[in-house]
Design a protein around this motif. Structure first.
Motif, PDB file in Angstrom:
ATOM      1  N   ARG A   1      33.282 -12.812  25.743  1.00 32.90           N
ATOM      2  CA  ARG A   1      32.472 -11.602  25.614  1.00 32.90           C
ATOM      3  C   ARG A   1      32.457 -10.953  26.989  1.00 32.90           C
ATOM      4  NH1 ARG A   1      27.978 -13.696  24.454  1.00 32.90           N
ATOM      5  NH2 ARG A   1      27.282 -13.630  26.618  1.00 32.90           N
ATOM      6  N   GLY A   2      32.734  -9.674  27.061  1.00 28.78           N
ATOM      7  CA  GLY A   2      32.919  -9.007  28.343  1.00 28.78           C
ATOM      8  C   GLY A   2      31.658  -8.590  29.059  1.00 28.78           C
ATOM      9  N   SER A   3      30.490  -8.961  28.549  1.00 26.67           N
ATOM     10  CA  SER A   3      29.227  -8.598  29.199  1.00 26.67           C
ATOM     11  C   SER A   3      28.224  -9.726  28.997  1.00 26.67           C
ATOM     12  CB  SER A   3      28.670  -7.305  28.597  1.00 26.67           C
ATOM     13  OG  SER A   3      28.189  -7.538  27.281  1.00 26.67           O
ATOM     14  N   THR A   4      27.105  -9.630  29.685  1.00 27.67           N
ATOM     15  CA  THR A   4      25.985 -10.514  29.388  1.00 27.67           C
ATOM     16  C   THR A   4      25.371 -10.089  28.053  1.00 27.67           C
ATOM     17  OG1 THR A   4      24.381  -9.128  30.547  1.00 27.67           O
ATOM     18  CG2 THR A   4      25.523 -10.825  31.842  1.00 27.67           C
ATOM     19  N   ALA A   5      24.515 -10.944  27.480  1.00 29.86           N
ATOM     20  CA  ALA A   5      23.906 -10.613  26.184  1.00 29.86           C
ATOM     21  C   ALA A   5      22.659 -11.470  25.991  1.00 29.86           C
ATOM     22  CB  ALA A   5      24.894 -10.860  25.053  1.00 29.86           C
ATOM     23  N   TYR A   6      21.667 -10.895  25.332  1.00 34.45           N
ATOM     24  CA  TYR A   6      20.390 -11.578  25.129  1.00 34.45           C
ATOM     25  C   TYR A   6      20.358 -12.348  23.808  1.00 34.45           C
ATOM     26  CZ  TYR A   6      18.042  -9.470  29.124  1.00 34.45           C
ATOM     27  OH  TYR A   6      17.664  -9.123  30.406  1.00 34.45           O
ATOM     28  N   TYR A   7      19.561 -13.420  23.808  1.00 33.78           N
ATOM     29  CA  TYR A   7      19.328 -14.224  22.604  1.00 33.78           C
ATOM     30  C   TYR A   7      18.049 -15.021  22.809  1.00 33.78           C
ATOM     31  CZ  TYR A   7      20.745 -18.399  25.182  1.00 33.78           C
ATOM     32  OH  TYR A   7      20.803 -19.429  26.096  1.00 33.78           O
TER      33      TYR A   7
ATOM     34  N   ARG B   1      26.590  -3.567  25.342  1.00 40.10           N
ATOM     35  CA  ARG B   1      26.893  -4.996  25.224  1.00 40.10           C
ATOM     36  C   ARG B   1      28.258  -5.126  24.560  1.00 40.10           C
ATOM     37  NH1 ARG B   1      23.499  -6.254  21.515  1.00 40.10           N
ATOM     38  NH2 ARG B   1      25.128  -5.961  19.971  1.00 40.10           N
ATOM     39  N   SER B   2      29.143  -5.944  25.124  1.00 39.09           N
ATOM     40  CA  SER B   2      30.480  -6.154  24.563  1.00 39.09           C
ATOM     41  C   SER B   2      30.425  -7.008  23.307  1.00 39.09           C
ATOM     42  CB  SER B   2      31.390  -6.823  25.594  1.00 39.09           C
ATOM     43  OG  SER B   2      31.518  -6.019  26.750  1.00 39.09           O
TER      44      SER B   2
END
Length: 426
Positions: free
Chosen positions: A43-49, A273-274
């Motif tokens: 995944r080319g970006s950070t991401a929340y979970y 987001r990617s």
């Protein structure tokens, strides 16, 4: 075997599950606590979970998100989403001039936010007249779908209202009860269409509310928010001037349903987001794949909107593939050979954002599938496609990403019986 691991069995037909007559899986993958080692994830970006404690957490680039239900803390599995953009700038800075306040004030960083940082702002009403805050965006002069979301928490007042309007009175509205986590007044529209709403429980008395709609052709858009104590009112009118509430994580996406939180920190630009990518290729695929016959059993969660691919086995094109997907809330299993759909099964109806189990099998002229232990659907196929990889939560066609969760993926290198398919999908 530890959760999140996988296994290969060289002779699954001989290794029957005790007392069931069902072969052991050739490949067994559990995504409930970790990513199986044979998955290539990018995944080319950070991401929340949401992590196992229900804390909203930012995953680094190329790190998979194993997510837990924000309210119950139950494991949901691997979160797989397509690319999305948050166009609500200053998503955590409601005190900034970007957000226009009417008959209300914002106190910055007043309480702990869902990510455990002290960045959530407090909104206070200053009059019994209409009181709210909003920002204005420019949009194309066409009817477009949008998904509006934010985290809300009670201070004084049981209700939080979301609204987006274009040229008034054209608008969409919903009112949430943020004491018990319900929709107090269902989503409604004036001029807009395709409205819907949802609310999710989070930890520490936070809720995340969602409002979806399709606009008219006005070239502006104004997402607005307010709290009410003594009545339910989307115009922000209240019979007392003591209403207050906490808000954080404002988000607006040009899409017909929402996705995970995307931080927009400074107002300079929208943030994207990617897309997640989860693949099995080369020996990680060929070690378990049987080109002439096989069965797959999955446990997954879909948003039930649009075309959402759960898994696909393909040759890196759209011409040859086995694909399990939802179209709306209908679960489908298709086989495409040389660009021709040679088999298509309608397996049944899922419930959006609710886990389901499905089992499908293939062999020459013998295709079958079952959803949640229901009636087995069958079809015939003249020729099976040649494939060389498995992809999860996406397909070779753009815009079909899952935006949901994969909990388990098990493969059997034989075509299981109808009874086995029913049993494994129950």
């Amino acid at each position: 075997m530890a959760a999140g691991c996988y296994m290969f069995l060289s002779s699954p037909i001989a290794a029957l599950m005790a007392g069931t007559g069902i072969p052991a899986a050739t490949l067994a993958q559990d995504f409930s606590t970790s990513l199986p080692a044979n998955i290539t994830f990018t995944r080319g970006s950070t991401a929340y979970y949401f992590n196992s404690s229900g804390v909203l957490t930012n995953a680094a680039i190329d790190v998979a998100r194993i997510e837990y239900n924000s309210g119950t803390l139950a494991a949901q599995g691997l979160l797989l989403e397509g690319q999305r953009t948050n166009i609500s700038r200053r998503s955590e800075e409601l005190d900034q001039a970007y957000w226009v306040k009417t008959n209300s004030t914002i106190t910055a960083n007043n309480t702990t936010a869902p990510d455990n940082a002290a960045t959530a702002d407090k909104w206070d009403r200053t009059t019994t007249a209409a009181a709210y805050f909003l920002h204005t965006l420019s949009k194309a002069a066409s009817a477009l779908p949008y998904a509006q979301s934010a985290f809300a928490k009670k201070s004084v007042g049981d209700y939080c209202a979301f609204r987006t309007q274009g040229t008034y009175p054209n608008r969409a509205d919903v009112i949430f009860n943020i004491t018990n986590g319900t929709i107090a007044t269902a989503a409604s529209v004036n001029g807009y269409t395709a409205q819907s709403a949802r609310i999710e429980t989070c930890q520490s008395s936070w809720y995340r509310g969602y409002l979806n709609y399709t606009t008219l052709t006005s070239t502006t858009l104004q997402p607005a928010y307010s709290f009410n104590a003594n009545n339910v009112n989307t115009d922000g009118v209240d019979s007392a001037d003591t209403t207050a509430g906490f808000l954080w994580g404002m988000q607006l996406e040009q899409a017909d349903f929402p996705s995970s939180y995307i931080l927009v920190p400074d107002g300079a630009a929208d943030v994207t987001r990617s897309a997640d990518s989860a693949l099995m290729t080369d020996a990680n695929f060929s070690n378990w794949w049987n080109a002439s016959a096989g069965s797959t059993v999955i446990n997954a969660i879909s948003p039930g909107v649009g075309t959402r691919v759960i898994w696909q086995y393909d040759d890196n094109t759209a011409n040859n593939r086995f694909v399990l997907y939802t179209t709306g809330t209908t679960l489908m299993f298709d086989i495409i050979t040389a660009s021709v759909t040679v088999a298509s099964l309608t397996l049944g109806t899922i419930t959006a954002y609710t886990a389901f189990k499905a089992a499908v099998s293939y062999a020459l002229n013998d295709i079958a599938g079952c959803l949640n232990g229901g009636t087995v659907q069958t079809d015939i196929v003249a020729a099976l496609p040649t494939v060389n990889r498995a992809r999860f939560g996406a397909s070779t066609a753009a815009g079909e990403e899952l935006f949901g969760w994969l909990k388990t993926h098990n493969y059997y290198n034989t075509a299981l019986s109808d009874a086995n398919l029913q049993s494994l999908s129950t």
